[in-house]
Design an enzyme around this catalytic site. Sequence first.
Site, mmCIF file in Angstrom:
data_model
loop_
_atom_site.group_PDB
_atom_site.id
_atom_site.type_symbol
_atom_site.label_atom_id
_atom_site.label_comp_id
_atom_site.label_asym_id
_atom_site.label_seq_id
_atom_site.Cartn_x
_atom_site.Cartn_y
_atom_site.Cartn_z
ATOM 1 N N LYS A 251 0.832 -1.215 0.000
ATOM 2 C CA LYS A 251 0.000 0.000 0.000
ATOM 3 C C LYS A 251 0.863 1.261 0.000
ATOM 4 O O LYS A 251 0.535 2.244 -0.660
ATOM 5 C CB LYS A 251 -0.929 0.038 1.225
ATOM 6 C CG LYS A 251 -1.994 -1.022 1.206
ATOM 7 C CD LYS A 251 -3.091 -0.725 0.185
ATOM 8 C CE LYS A 251 -4.163 -1.781 0.256
ATOM 9 N NZ LYS A 251 -4.823 -2.108 -0.971
ATOM 10 N N LYS B 1 -2.437 -11.273 -9.090
ATOM 11 C CA LYS B 1 -3.761 -11.791 -8.733
ATOM 12 C C LYS B 1 -4.899 -10.898 -9.226
ATOM 13 O O LYS B 1 -4.692 -9.722 -9.536
ATOM 14 C CB LYS B 1 -3.857 -11.950 -7.214
ATOM 15 C CG LYS B 1 -3.792 -10.640 -6.457
ATOM 16 C CD LYS B 1 -4.314 -10.798 -5.035
ATOM 17 C CE LYS B 1 -4.486 -9.448 -4.381
ATOM 18 N NZ LYS B 1 -5.334 -9.411 -3.227
ATOM 19 N N LYS C 35 -9.708 -5.946 -6.889
ATOM 20 C CA LYS C 35 -10.501 -4.761 -7.210
ATOM 21 C C LYS C 35 -9.631 -3.564 -7.513
ATOM 22 O O LYS C 35 -10.005 -2.673 -8.262
ATOM 23 C CB LYS C 35 -11.397 -4.412 -6.025
ATOM 24 C CG LYS C 35 -12.629 -5.239 -5.953
ATOM 25 C CD LYS C 35 -13.314 -5.018 -4.606
ATOM 26 C CE LYS C 35 -13.332 -6.314 -3.833
ATOM 27 N NZ LYS C 35 -13.282 -6.268 -2.430
HETATM 28 P P1 ADP Z 1 -9.588 -7.349 -3.182
HETATM 29 O O1 ADP Z 1 -8.204 -7.927 -3.167
HETATM 30 O O2 ADP Z 1 -10.277 -7.542 -4.450
HETATM 31 O O3 ADP Z 1 -9.633 -5.939 -2.658
HETATM 32 P P2 ADP Z 1 -10.261 -8.318 -0.615
HETATM 33 O O4 ADP Z 1 -8.868 -7.952 -0.264
HETATM 34 O O5 ADP Z 1 -11.357 -7.597 0.093
HETATM 35 O O6 ADP Z 1 -10.436 -8.199 -2.164
HETATM 36 O O7 ADP Z 1 -10.420 -9.880 -0.392
HETATM 37 C C1 ADP Z 1 -11.502 -10.514 0.196
HETATM 38 C C2 ADP Z 1 -11.298 -12.008 0.234
HETATM 39 O O8 ADP Z 1 -11.139 -12.501 -1.086
HETATM 40 C C3 ADP Z 1 -10.040 -12.454 0.994
HETATM 41 O O9 ADP Z 1 -10.307 -13.670 1.633
HETATM 42 C C4 ADP Z 1 -9.037 -12.652 -0.086
HETATM 43 O O10 ADP Z 1 -8.036 -13.567 0.262
HETATM 44 C C5 ADP Z 1 -9.907 -13.178 -1.210
HETATM 45 N N1 ADP Z 1 -9.302 -12.848 -2.504
HETATM 46 C C6 ADP Z 1 -9.243 -11.631 -3.091
HETATM 47 N N2 ADP Z 1 -8.618 -11.697 -4.283
HETATM 48 C C7 ADP Z 1 -8.279 -13.007 -4.446
HETATM 49 C C8 ADP Z 1 -7.624 -13.733 -5.484
HETATM 50 N N3 ADP Z 1 -7.223 -13.131 -6.587
HETATM 51 N N4 ADP Z 1 -7.440 -15.052 -5.310
HETATM 52 C C9 ADP Z 1 -7.885 -15.682 -4.194
HETATM 53 N N5 ADP Z 1 -8.502 -15.072 -3.195
HETATM 54 C C10 ADP Z 1 -8.710 -13.745 -3.308
#
Ligand code: ADP
Length: 331
Positions: A111, A194, A197
């Site tokens: 971040k 990965k 969002k």
């Molecule tokens: P983002 O990364 O899209 O902002 P979050 O950080 O809020 O989403 O993640 C919410 C949940 O989804 C967590 O348990 C996270 O490990 C899972 N997650 C998010 N992106 C992935 C991904 N690309 N592969 C596997 N799990 C993911």
Amino acid sequence: METVVSGIRSTGKLHLGNYYGAIQNFVKMQHEYHCFFFIADYHSLTTHPTPQNLHENVKHVLVEYLAAGIDPEKATIYLQSDVPEVIELYLFLNMNAYLGELERSTSFKDKVRAQPNNVNAGLLTYPVLMAADILIHRATKVPVGKDQEQHLEMARTFGNRFNRMYNVDYFPEPYAFSFSDKLVKVPGLDGKGKMGKSEGEANAVYLSDTPEIIRKKVMRAVSDSGPTEPNQQKPEAIQNLFDLMKIVSSEDTYQHFDQLYNSCQIRYGDFKKQLAEDMIIATQPVRERIQEIASDTNYLHKVATFGAEKARESARKTLTAVREFIGFKRF
Ligand code: ADP
Ligand code: TRP
């Protein structure tokens, strides 16, 4: 029965990474464990959403939890901000969370790199709030994707430190959980890393995306000019597309395209078309329910109110014990 806690930040619509990394496990776990699934709206404040945005995004997550099949009669679904006890525990844990260890967390370092002008204290103590989310229900299992492993390690550290400090055996150790043998990492469509969002619109396929949008995004996914030698190692962008296919398509389909790749006969157009169609099929039941649930304001109100009550009841118990350990006493 073991207790399970997990949450997703309300920073937008949910994508396939959230679905395969987290939510599919939520749906299965609700039949076997005592489950708490929440919407991490406090966590989303690190990015300073407008009031309207905040509410819209909380709604997306609530609706999509329900559309994916989380049953509010089986699991407790709630908004983090409806359980202020979490914040009190966060404060207590913060007193024994050290600057050095917080600065060393990879998500914090990422971040700082990504948004050097908004390195706020909430971002630094993000893992402490996450630990409070988990410890408040004394959970042992936390269904999350691979990227959250380090946060779970920190939650164990903070829980153990509290136990040692007050000489109690109160908080159990929480561990990341997945039904598959490894924690899941769903790749994105932009050729690197990965699905997420914050990695740009074109990188993620959302559960609410229409079939037309899914086709468009997948056809535009980063690839290359194709293999030149048999059995050559796949570059990251291509490997990512194969990893996605492994998740949404049948084993036969995957093997078929893998063989075409290895014999240099693959046509990326056909490959992507198949991938898009299988994504459309995999997400169809969820997509269809999103609209319907989103328009049922009454139902959403009921679910959130019922969930908040159940979550607070559990949180209050923990806080009562914690305050006593620390030494707060009534006069
Ligand atoms: P983002 O990364 O899209 O902002 P979050 O950080 O809020 O989403 O993640 C919410 C949940 O989804 C967590 O348990 C996270 O490990 C899972 N997650 C998010 N992106 C992935 C991904 N690309 N592969 C596997 N799990 C993911
Ligand atoms: N940090 C998690 C993420 O970005 C979201 C989250 C907040 C969470 N609190 C949690 C996940 C507690 C599991 C348990 O994905």
